[in-house]
Every structure is written in C-alpha cells, then in structure tokens.
Scaffold this motif. Structure first.
Motif, mmCIF file in Angstrom:
data_model
loop_
_atom_site.group_PDB
_atom_site.id
_atom_site.type_symbol
_atom_site.label_atom_id
_atom_site.label_comp_id
_atom_site.label_asym_id
_atom_site.label_seq_id
_atom_site.Cartn_x
_atom_site.Cartn_y
_atom_site.Cartn_z
ATOM 1 N N MET A 1 32.368 38.246 -5.335
ATOM 2 C CA MET A 1 33.693 37.677 -5.407
ATOM 3 C C MET A 1 34.447 37.990 -4.145
ATOM 4 O O MET A 1 34.296 39.069 -3.591
ATOM 5 N N GLU B 1 34.782 33.320 -8.334
ATOM 6 C CA GLU B 1 34.488 34.492 -9.155
ATOM 7 C C GLU B 1 35.703 35.407 -9.269
ATOM 8 O O GLU B 1 35.848 36.145 -10.237
ATOM 9 N N THR C 1 43.468 45.648 -14.425
ATOM 10 C CA THR C 1 43.047 44.242 -14.530
ATOM 11 C C THR C 1 42.871 43.786 -15.972
ATOM 12 O O THR C 1 43.273 42.710 -16.343
ATOM 13 N N LYS C 2 42.230 44.653 -16.757
ATOM 14 C CA LYS C 2 41.894 44.244 -18.115
ATOM 15 C C LYS C 2 43.115 44.205 -19.031
ATOM 16 O O LYS C 2 43.145 43.514 -20.015
ATOM 17 N N SER D 1 28.203 43.480 -10.226
ATOM 18 C CA SER D 1 29.589 43.466 -10.690
ATOM 19 C C SER D 1 30.507 42.701 -9.732
ATOM 20 O O SER D 1 31.597 42.292 -10.108
ATOM 21 N N MET D 2 30.057 42.532 -8.492
ATOM 22 C CA MET D 2 30.874 41.783 -7.533
ATOM 23 C C MET D 2 30.394 40.339 -7.372
ATOM 24 O O MET D 2 30.919 39.589 -6.557
ATOM 25 N N HIS D 3 29.359 39.969 -8.126
ATOM 26 C CA HIS D 3 28.864 38.593 -8.085
ATOM 27 C C HIS D 3 28.590 38.143 -9.505
ATOM 28 O O HIS D 3 27.448 37.950 -9.926
ATOM 29 N N VAL D 4 29.699 37.984 -10.234
ATOM 30 C CA VAL D 4 29.589 37.787 -11.676
ATOM 31 C C VAL D 4 29.115 36.405 -12.099
ATOM 32 O O VAL D 4 28.918 36.173 -13.285
ATOM 33 N N SER D 5 28.951 35.500 -11.156
ATOM 34 C CA SER D 5 28.380 34.220 -11.570
ATOM 35 C C SER D 5 27.035 33.990 -10.909
ATOM 36 O O SER D 5 26.512 32.882 -10.917
ATOM 37 N N ASP D 6 26.481 35.067 -10.359
ATOM 38 C CA ASP D 6 25.171 34.945 -9.726
ATOM 39 C C ASP D 6 24.079 35.112 -10.783
ATOM 40 O O ASP D 6 23.652 36.228 -11.092
ATOM 41 N N LEU E 1 32.313 43.887 -17.781
ATOM 42 C CA LEU E 1 32.458 42.721 -16.915
ATOM 43 C C LEU E 1 33.086 41.538 -17.642
ATOM 44 O O LEU E 1 33.933 40.838 -17.094
ATOM 45 N N ASP F 1 35.148 41.595 -20.062
ATOM 46 C CA ASP F 1 36.584 41.856 -20.217
ATOM 47 C C ASP F 1 37.349 41.692 -18.909
ATOM 48 O O ASP F 1 38.449 41.151 -18.880
ATOM 49 N N SER F 2 36.753 42.184 -17.824
ATOM 50 C CA SER F 2 37.464 42.130 -16.533
ATOM 51 C C SER F 2 37.466 40.751 -15.924
ATOM 52 O O SER F 2 38.396 40.382 -15.218
ATOM 53 N N TYR F 3 36.405 40.004 -16.122
ATOM 54 C CA TYR F 3 36.274 38.708 -15.468
ATOM 55 C C TYR F 3 36.005 37.617 -16.487
ATOM 56 O O TYR F 3 34.874 37.206 -16.694
ATOM 57 N N PRO F 4 37.060 37.165 -17.148
ATOM 58 C CA PRO F 4 36.862 36.164 -18.194
ATOM 59 C C PRO F 4 36.377 34.817 -17.667
ATOM 60 O O PRO F 4 36.717 34.420 -16.560
ATOM 61 N N HIS G 1 33.021 33.567 -17.306
ATOM 62 C CA HIS G 1 31.795 33.390 -16.535
ATOM 63 C C HIS G 1 30.592 33.349 -17.453
ATOM 64 O O HIS G 1 30.221 34.335 -18.077
#
Lengths: 198, 390
Positions: A1, A84, A140-141, B189-194, B263, B265-268, B270
């Motif tokens: 991201m 992302e 964030t959450k 965790s930094m590429h959540v759609s990979d 993940l 929770d943090s990145y809705p 994906h």
C-alpha cells in the motif's frame, strides 16, 4: 500500500492555487518520475476545482485513489494513494495536515501563495510517516468520528467533469503539464490506459 | 568473421563483464532503455550500446545471437552466477518476464547438479539441512523474488518461482519454511490485495503441515518401537532425540487466523484477505482430522505430562468420533456440487467451536463495518462456512 502525493491547495473563486506539495515517486521508473509528478499536481488541482466547499470525496482512476477534503474556508488537501491504502487513514491525514497548515500559515497568504512562497515544511515528513498507516495512526481500527457515508465516491475522473468536457482537452490546455507529459498522456490514451505509468 | 570457438567465447565473456560493470556503475542505465516490456534481450543489449556509446556491443550482439546463453553456460564460458546476476538486473525492469524466470530456474538446476559438493548435509539431530552454499543461493532467490513482487502487483511469476526454489533447492526444509513465514508477514500486511503473496503463505503452511505429518509418522514408528510412554511434543528431552525440531502447527495456524483478523479489521474491503481466511480455516479443520489413527486411541492415563488435548493436534475427544463418522458419508447421490465442496465433504466436519468463533467474527465485522464491499465479503464467507458443515 502506498501514498504517492500529498498536497495543500486553496480553492479560490477564480482558480485553484497549489500551496504546497510532497511526492513519493520512488516506485516509478526514473524516466517517468517528473511526468508522474506533474500529473499528480494536475489531478489534485482538477479535483479541488470540481469539488464543493465543505465536502470530502474519493476519486478512483485505475489503480489510484485520490482523496480530497475541501474545507469551508476554501483550504483543501489531496492525497493520491493506491487502492490498498485505507481511505479512513487518508482522511485522518488530510484533516491533520490542513489543521496544522492553517495554524502555521496566515490566511492572507493562501489566495496568492505558491510552493515557493509558502512557509510550511512538515508535508514531506507526514507523507513519509503515513506510508505505513498502522504505525502513523494506531487507532486505525477504532471508529473515526468521520462519517464515511458522507464521502462522495467517483469511479472515474470523468465523472468530475461537466457534460461535454473532455479530459483530453483539459490536459492539452493545462499549464501545469510539460510537453513531454502531454505527449506521454497521448500515447497512454492510445493504448487505452490513462496515465498507465505502472 | 572467422573466429574460433575459443575467441568467440572470450569475446562474449568480456561482453558480459562489460555489461555487468556498466550496470554496477549506473544501475539506472536500464531505466533509460525505455522499451516495451516484451522486448527481447538482444534489443536490451542494443539499447545499452546506445546508452553506453560503445560499438563493441554491435559486433558482439551478432555473436550473442549465434550462441544462446544456455550453450554458453554449458560450455563453461559464461559463469552461471554472473548470468543470475544479469537476470536479477533484467528483472528490475521486467519483473514479470516469464522467459527470465524460466531461464533462471534452468541455471539454478545446473548449479545444483554440476557441483561435486553436496547440496545437503547431515547435521546431528536435525537430519539433513541445506549446505551453506545452497542456503546462500536460496536466500538470494528469496530476495530477487521479493523485489520483483514489489515491482508488479500480484506477480504470479515471481511468487511461483519462489515456491519452486523452496521445493527444489530447499527441499521444503522446515526451518526455511518457518523463516519464510515470519519474514514475509510484514510484506503481506503492506500488500493486502496481493493474492499471490497470500497464496505463498498458504503454500508455506500447507508444506509445514505435510512435512510435519511425515515427521509424526516417523515419530509414531519410533514411538511404537520403543517405550510405552508417549513422547510428548512438550517434552524437551524427547524432542531433542527426534529427527526434526518440533513445531506447533495449530499454534501457527492460530497465529495466521489472528493475522487475518487484524488485517481484515484494519483494511476493510479486500477480497484477498477473506480468501486467505478461507484457506487458513480449511487447513485448520483439515489438520484436525488428519492425525494418524493410533495416536487417537491413547487415553489420558498413558501420557505422563497431561491430557490428549495437550498434544495440540487432536480436538477435544467427542468431536473426533464425530469426525470419523462423517468420513464414511457417501455423497455420490448429490448432483451439481463443485469440486471443492466434494473434496470438503470427504474430510471431517470442522469442529463446532471453530465454526462458532468464525460466525462471531463475521457478526462483529458486519455490525461495525461501513464499507459495502466488506459487508459483501463477510456475507459470502458466512455462506461458505455454512456449506462446509452441510
């Protein structure tokens, strides 16, 4: 991201003025970097131009998401991210930056300012720190106060334009884009992928 | 030009050396060769000639075409390591290039076959582990794959190469698998759609399970041959005398579930994250039913240290018998089921506690999320869970 740019602008009655910007174009190939930067400035200005005061919006264009916040006092901020990056954090960042900016830079300077004249240096640091959203914003959450239902979603840049307006025309008329960038745009357009830098 | 083979070989070797040095001096040279990604290697060298301003490339380019790189390596003219290095640089510009990855695997195969030194060595209690040289090769490949993965989203070619290296160079060595699991966590965790990145984690966990089941059956055999007392994984002494270091599979899977929760929770919104969760859940309940028959027959009295559940590998007593019954179900009468559902039906039903927790998780997500996609994925996951228990 990833975050690619963070800009502060002023939405004047006549035109939009860029006050300060920070970019991270390291993921683009060397050759493309200056064009990419110009396009991000062009895009940021265009989005602010077409957004009303007191609104927040997210504009999707291929793999990019541009988040904009235009305050009621005409101060505006744009974050260009990938798809992302959590939008909630992007809006938290915008809120924070505009708040800080308005305290450090006098209102009188806004309508006539430019990156050269404006004295605000924190932007690069914010951009860099927010590359990792969870480190920058550990909450964030947690439910943000921000009401996400009020954020306008645009699926393409085109939806910001007036009826009959063409993005191609705006690009060729733009003062922000250099000749090389405009040529780049034309080629990319032919390949049916606007600004397909990646 | 009437050169002998040796003269050509020497020339080519110098070409490669020049190119490598050119890259070393200016890594961005390859950026200035702005070409279509499908461009071939001869064009790359041609372009470098343009950039580097040397006419030596023009002459040698023709020779390069006559002698393919494979021939050069096989004849001993081109050092495979140098070729790998050149490939690494090419991947910075063309991170997907299938030919580059395919050639790379060929070179690696040459390297491990040609050497008189062993690729694997025995090390005391740990059984066979990769030799230092092999380890270095493996590490380098992990790095190359990691970089390529970062340059192009969901880079299937890079990730499948990574898997290939673990299978063929590392021979699924458990320690390496565990290292990879922990070292790729942050990246994921930094590429959540990979999708490919998460598929890699699924591969690691699946391999760890298969490698451990192999160990368990070995352990079981040892167990049956020796003392009646059960060798518990928790027993440190016992662990030291077995072949491989003990790993706690259920714990690893639990950690992965927590990672997934964090993940999601943090990145809705994906889908990749939800797909990953399905895989982990499937691995968990698949693992529960897979343990060898003999182990399950041991009563708590046999184990000095604790109860059956301390083994971490078997769910609480009653569910196991339930699992055995489900195994015998005949589903041929049901029409129109997908392959996956058929496969799932052959495995034991997931334990109810696990299912309950998942449903609670879904409820929590649905009640707090404001993202339309997230709600959609959560509901789809719920539907999928329901089909599992049917």
């Amino acid at each position: 991201m990833k975050l690619y740019s963070l800009s502060v602008l002023y939405k004047g009655d006549a035109k939009v003025v860029l006050l300060k910007a920070a970019h991270d174009v390291s993921s683009f190939s060397f050759f493309q970097r200056s064009s990419v930067q110009e396009f991000m400035t062009f895009t940021s200005q265009l989005i602010v131009e077409r957004s009303s005061k007191g609104t927040r919006a997210s504009v999707k264009e291929q793999d990019y998401l541009c988040h904009v916040y235009v305050r009621n006092d005409s101060l505006a901020g744009v974050v260009i991210a990938d798809n992302e990056y959590p939008s909630r954090v992007a809006f938290t960042l915008l809120e924070k930056v505009l708040d800080e900016f308005s305290k450090q830079v006098d209102r009188i300077d806004w309508p006539v300012g430019s990156p050269a004249t404006i004295n605000y240096t924190a932007l690069e640091g914010h951009l860099s720190r927010y590359q990792n959203p969870r480190e920058a914003d550990p909450m964030t959450k947690v439910q943000a106060e921000l009401d996400e239902t009020k954020i306008i979603l645009h699926n393409t840049m085109e939806s910001l334009l007036e009826r009959g307006e063409k993005l191609d025309d705006l690009v060729s008329k733009s003062e922000v884009l250099g000749t090389q960038s405009k040529a780049f745009y034309k080629t990319a357009r032919k390949q049916n992928s606007c600004c397909a830098i990646m | 030009m009437a050169e002998t083979n040796e003269e050509v070989a020497v020339l080519v070797q110098r070409v490669v050396k020049d190119i490598t040095n050119a890259f070393r001096r200016n890594p961005h040279i390859i950026d200035r060769c702005h070409m279509h990604p499908a461009a071939s290697k001869p064009r790359l060298y041609h372009c470098m000639e343009r950039e580097h301003g040397s006419s030596i490339y023009k002459m040698r380019k023709n020779q390069q075409r006559r002698l393919g790189r494979k021939e050069l390596i096989l004849s001993g003219t081109l050092n495979p390591i140098k070729d790998l290095h050149l490939g690494k640089l090419a991947l910075t510009k063309f991170p997907k290039s299938p030919e580059t990855w395919i050639h790379r695997r060929w070179v690696l195969q040459q390297l491990i076959q040609e050497t008189s030194l062993p690729s694997f060595v025995t090390k005391g209690n740990l059984g066979t582990i990769p030799a230092e040289r092999t380890q270095r090769l493996i590490q380098e490949e992990m790095e190359v794959c990691g970089e390529a993965a970062g340059r192009y989203p969901s880079n299937y070619n890079a990730w499948s190469h990574r898997i290939w290296v673990l299978q063929h160079l590392a021979k699924l060595d458990v320690k390496i698998l565990l290292d990879e699991l922990s070292s790729t966590k942050h990246w994921a965790s930094m590429h959540v759609s990979d999708h490919s990145g998460f598929h890699y984690r699924q591969f690691l966990l699946k391999s760890l399970i298969s490698q451990t089941v192999i160990d368990s059956s070995v352990m079981e055999q040892n167990c049956l041959r020796s003392e009646p007392a059960l060798v518990l994984p928790k027993d440190e002494e016992a662990a030291a005398s077995t072949e491989e270091p003990r790993i706690n599979l259920p714990h690893l899977l639990e950690e992965e579930v927590e990672f997934s929760t964090d993940l999601i929770d943090s990145y809705p919104g994906h889908e990749t994250l939800w797909c990953h969760r399905r895989h982990i859940f499937y691995l968990q309940h698949h693992l529960n039913g897979r343990f060898p028959q003999s182990m399950t027959q041991l009563s708590p009295a046999d184990s000095p240290g604790g109860t059956l559940s301390d083994l971490h590998l078997i769910p609480a007593g009653s569910q196991l018998s339930q699992a055995m019954e489900v195994d015998g179900l005949n589903d041929s009468s049901k029409q129109g089921y997908s392959q996956e559902t058929k496969r799932l039906k052959r495995t034991p039903a997931p334990d109810s506690l696990g299912l309950e927790m998942e449903h609670r998780f879904i409820d929590q997500v649905l009640s707090t999320c404001r993202n339309v996609e997230q709600a959609r994925f959560a509901n789809a996951y719920r539907k999928w869970l329901v089909t599992l228990s049917q």
